[in-house]
Design a protein around this motif. Structure first.
Motif, PDB file in Angstrom:
ATOM      1  N   GLY A  10       0.798  -1.237   0.000  1.00 45.39           N
ATOM      2  CA  GLY A  10       0.000   0.000   0.000  1.00 45.39           C
ATOM      3  C   GLY A  10       0.819   1.270   0.000  1.00 45.39           C
ATOM      4  O   GLY A  10       1.672   1.461  -0.848  1.00 45.39           O
ATOM      5  N   GLY A  11       0.581   2.111   1.000  1.00 46.09           N
ATOM      6  CA  GLY A  11       1.170   3.458   1.037  1.00 46.09           C
ATOM      7  C   GLY A  11       2.682   3.483   1.155  1.00 46.09           C
ATOM      8  O   GLY A  11       3.347   4.384   0.662  1.00 46.09           O
ATOM      9  N   GLY A  12       3.244   2.460   1.817  1.00 43.93           N
ATOM     10  CA  GLY A  12       4.700   2.383   1.919  1.00 43.93           C
ATOM     11  C   GLY A  12       5.333   3.312   2.939  1.00 43.93           C
ATOM     12  O   GLY A  12       6.529   3.609   2.860  1.00 43.93           O
ATOM     13  N   THR A  13       4.565   3.792   3.905  1.00 45.28           N
ATOM     14  CA  THR A  13       5.171   4.700   4.906  1.00 45.28           C
ATOM     15  C   THR A  13       6.174   3.964   5.787  1.00 45.28           C
ATOM     16  O   THR A  13       7.170   4.555   6.231  1.00 45.28           O
ATOM     17  CB  THR A  13       4.100   5.361   5.788  1.00 45.28           C
ATOM     18  OG1 THR A  13       3.404   4.359   6.546  1.00 45.28           O
ATOM     19  CG2 THR A  13       3.121   6.170   4.949  1.00 45.28           C
ATOM     20  N   ASN A  14       5.946   2.681   6.048  1.00 48.24           N
ATOM     21  CA  ASN A  14       6.929   1.904   6.821  1.00 48.24           C
ATOM     22  C   ASN A  14       8.184   1.648   5.984  1.00 48.24           C
ATOM     23  O   ASN A  14       9.300   1.718   6.503  1.00 48.24           O
ATOM     24  CB  ASN A  14       6.317   0.591   7.301  1.00 48.24           C
ATOM     25  CG  ASN A  14       5.484   0.775   8.547  1.00 48.24           C
ATOM     26  OD1 ASN A  14       6.022   0.916   9.633  1.00 48.24           O
ATOM     27  ND2 ASN A  14       4.175   0.824   8.383  1.00 48.24           N
ATOM     28  N   ALA A  88       6.189  -5.046   5.279  1.00 50.10           N
ATOM     29  CA  ALA A  88       5.866  -3.670   5.679  1.00 50.10           C
ATOM     30  C   ALA A  88       4.494  -3.314   5.101  1.00 50.10           C
ATOM     31  O   ALA A  88       4.389  -2.652   4.064  1.00 50.10           O
ATOM     32  CB  ALA A  88       6.942  -2.717   5.181  1.00 50.10           C
ATOM     33  N   GLY A  89       3.461  -3.804   5.753  1.00 46.17           N
ATOM     34  CA  GLY A  89       2.114  -3.583   5.224  1.00 46.17           C
ATOM     35  C   GLY A  89       1.821  -4.490   4.047  1.00 46.17           C
ATOM     36  O   GLY A  89       1.177  -4.103   3.086  1.00 46.17           O
ATOM     37  N   ILE A 109       5.393  -5.984  10.790  1.00 48.37           N
ATOM     38  CA  ILE A 109       4.951  -4.906  11.680  1.00 48.37           C
ATOM     39  C   ILE A 109       3.429  -4.974  11.758  1.00 48.37           C
ATOM     40  O   ILE A 109       2.753  -5.032  10.735  1.00 48.37           O
ATOM     41  CB  ILE A 109       5.420  -3.516  11.185  1.00 48.37           C
ATOM     42  CG1 ILE A 109       4.869  -2.393  12.081  1.00 48.37           C
ATOM     43  CG2 ILE A 109       5.082  -3.234   9.738  1.00 48.37           C
ATOM     44  CD1 ILE A 109       5.734  -2.081  13.260  1.00 48.37           C
ATOM     45  N   PRO A 111      -0.038  -3.229  13.701  1.00 47.18           N
ATOM     46  CA  PRO A 111      -0.407  -1.996  14.401  1.00 47.18           C
ATOM     47  C   PRO A 111      -1.231  -2.181  15.672  1.00 47.18           C
ATOM     48  O   PRO A 111      -2.231  -1.504  15.898  1.00 47.18           O
ATOM     49  CB  PRO A 111      -1.211  -1.228  13.350  1.00 47.18           C
ATOM     50  CG  PRO A 111      -1.869  -2.307  12.539  1.00 47.18           C
ATOM     51  CD  PRO A 111      -0.880  -3.452  12.513  1.00 47.18           C
ATOM     52  N   MET A 177       1.210   4.921  13.758  1.00 47.59           N
ATOM     53  CA  MET A 177       2.247   4.877  12.712  1.00 47.59           C
ATOM     54  C   MET A 177       3.424   5.784  13.089  1.00 47.59           C
ATOM     55  O   MET A 177       4.579   5.355  13.104  1.00 47.59           O
ATOM     56  CB  MET A 177       1.661   5.314  11.362  1.00 47.59           C
ATOM     57  CG  MET A 177       0.856   4.241  10.654  1.00 47.59           C
ATOM     58  SD  MET A 177       0.213   4.915   9.109  1.00 47.59           S
ATOM     59  CE  MET A 177       0.199   3.433   8.096  1.00 47.59           C
ATOM     60  N   GLU A 181       5.123   2.559  14.787  1.00 48.85           N
ATOM     61  CA  GLU A 181       5.558   1.734  13.654  1.00 48.85           C
ATOM     62  C   GLU A 181       6.848   2.244  13.018  1.00 48.85           C
ATOM     63  O   GLU A 181       7.812   1.476  12.799  1.00 48.85           O
ATOM     64  CB  GLU A 181       4.456   1.687  12.587  1.00 48.85           C
ATOM     65  CG  GLU A 181       3.194   1.012  13.090  1.00 48.85           C
ATOM     66  CD  GLU A 181       2.136   0.968  12.040  1.00 48.85           C
ATOM     67  OE1 GLU A 181       2.465   0.723  10.861  1.00 48.85           O
ATOM     68  OE2 GLU A 181       0.955   1.166  12.378  1.00 48.85           O
TER      69      GLU A 181
HETATM   70  C1  GRF Z   1       0.591  -0.244   8.655  1.00 51.32           C
HETATM   71  O1  GRF Z   1      -0.380   0.257   9.541  1.00 51.32           O
HETATM   72  C2  GRF Z   1       1.111  -1.536   9.169  1.00 51.32           C
HETATM   73  O2  GRF Z   1       1.136  -1.628  10.569  1.00 51.32           O
HETATM   74  C3  GRF Z   1       0.137  -2.515   8.636  1.00 51.32           C
HETATM   75  O3  GRF Z   1      -0.258  -2.032   7.365  1.00 51.32           O
HETATM   76  C4  GRF Z   1      -0.027  -0.643   7.317  1.00 51.32           C
HETATM   77  C5  GRF Z   1       0.919  -0.384   6.183  1.00 51.32           C
HETATM   78  O4  GRF Z   1       1.101   0.952   5.990  1.00 51.32           O
HETATM   79  N1  GRF Z   1       0.729  -3.831   8.549  1.00 51.32           N
HETATM   80  P1  GRF Z   1       2.257   1.427   4.959  1.00 51.32           P
HETATM   81  O5  GRF Z   1       2.020   0.730   3.641  1.00 51.32           O
HETATM   82  O6  GRF Z   1       3.583   1.049   5.556  1.00 51.32           O
HETATM   83  O7  GRF Z   1       2.055   2.918   4.885  1.00 51.32           O
END
Ligand code: GRF
Length: 208
Positions: A10-14, A88-89, A109, A111, A177, A181
């Motif tokens: 998804g968004g890849g913030t992690n 990571a998500g 990870i 949440p 996050m 995270e």
């Molecule tokens: C995060 O909330 C993570 O804990 C969960 O999925 C989400 C992924 O977010 N596993 P991102 O893609 O890293 O923004």
């Protein structure tokens, strides 16, 4: 140098937190050798490309059946010989073959503070909706090794986050996050790269 393959959906913030951690030196002796994604439109893929990291998209839609998709996913991981795989998500159930092949070398990870609000059906915003519905005063995030269960592997580290009276699922998700995270995942990778994380009989010890 720890060779890390990062799996995203998804968004890849992690993923971004890891990229930034490496750039700033907080995550030492680590190289992201490949970003794998099951969703061609994921923002995470753009983040990887902006950082000059090789990406591979392995989408279930491109394969005749689940077995062929899983085979392609495992092959895409094996190709880069990672020391560590970071979920990571990643919204795909990791194939058992991969879990066996990379025992205690896959981390995820989640949440929440496992064992709360985890397992089948608990992902993304749903985790925070459940925490608010239960009325917990503390939540947070957990980094754990991946085993054949869902969020059941040995816990490496957790970080607590306060729940406020006026929290919405979205505001809580954002704070978990930012405060948990994006701190935990780089911290864990840095300690794994330094050889400071050991797993014995399903229990993790970390030399701080
Ligand atoms: C995060 O909330 C993570 O804990 C969960 O999925 C989400 C992924 O977010 N596993 P991102 O893609 O890293 O923004």
């Amino acid at each position: 140098m720890l060779r890390a393959a990062v799996c995203v959906s998804g968004g890849g913030t992690n993923l971004q937190a890891i990229i930034d951690g490496i750039a700033q030196g907080a995550v030492a002796h680590t190289e992201i050798v490949r970003v794998l994604c099951n969703n061609p439109g994921a923002r995470a893929l753009e983040r990887a490309k902006e950082a000059g990291i090789e990406t591979v998209c392995v989408s279930p839609k491109d394969y005749a059946d689940r077995a062929q998709f899983e085979e392609a996913l495992v092959r895409s991981v094996d190709e880069v010989s990672p020391d560590l795989i970071v979920l990571a998500g990643f919204m795909v159930k990791v194939p058992v073959e991969m879990i066996k092949k990379y025992e205690n070398r896959i981390i995820n990870i989640h949440p929440s503070l496992i064992p709360a609000f985890c397992g089948t059906g608990y992902y993304g915003i749903r985790v925070h909706e459940a925490a608010l519905a239960r009325g917990v005063k503390i939540t947070g995030a957990t980094v754990h090794f991946v085993d054949e269960g869902m969020d059941t592997g040995p816990i490496i580290k957790q970080k607590a986050v306060k729940v406020y009276e006026n929290d919405t699922p979205e505001s809580l998700q954002k704070r978990v996050m930012e405060e948990a995270e994006w701190v935990l995942l780089p911290w864990c990778i840095n300690h794994i790269a330094a050889g400071k994380v050991k797993v014995e009989n399903g229990r993790v010890t970390v030399m701080e």
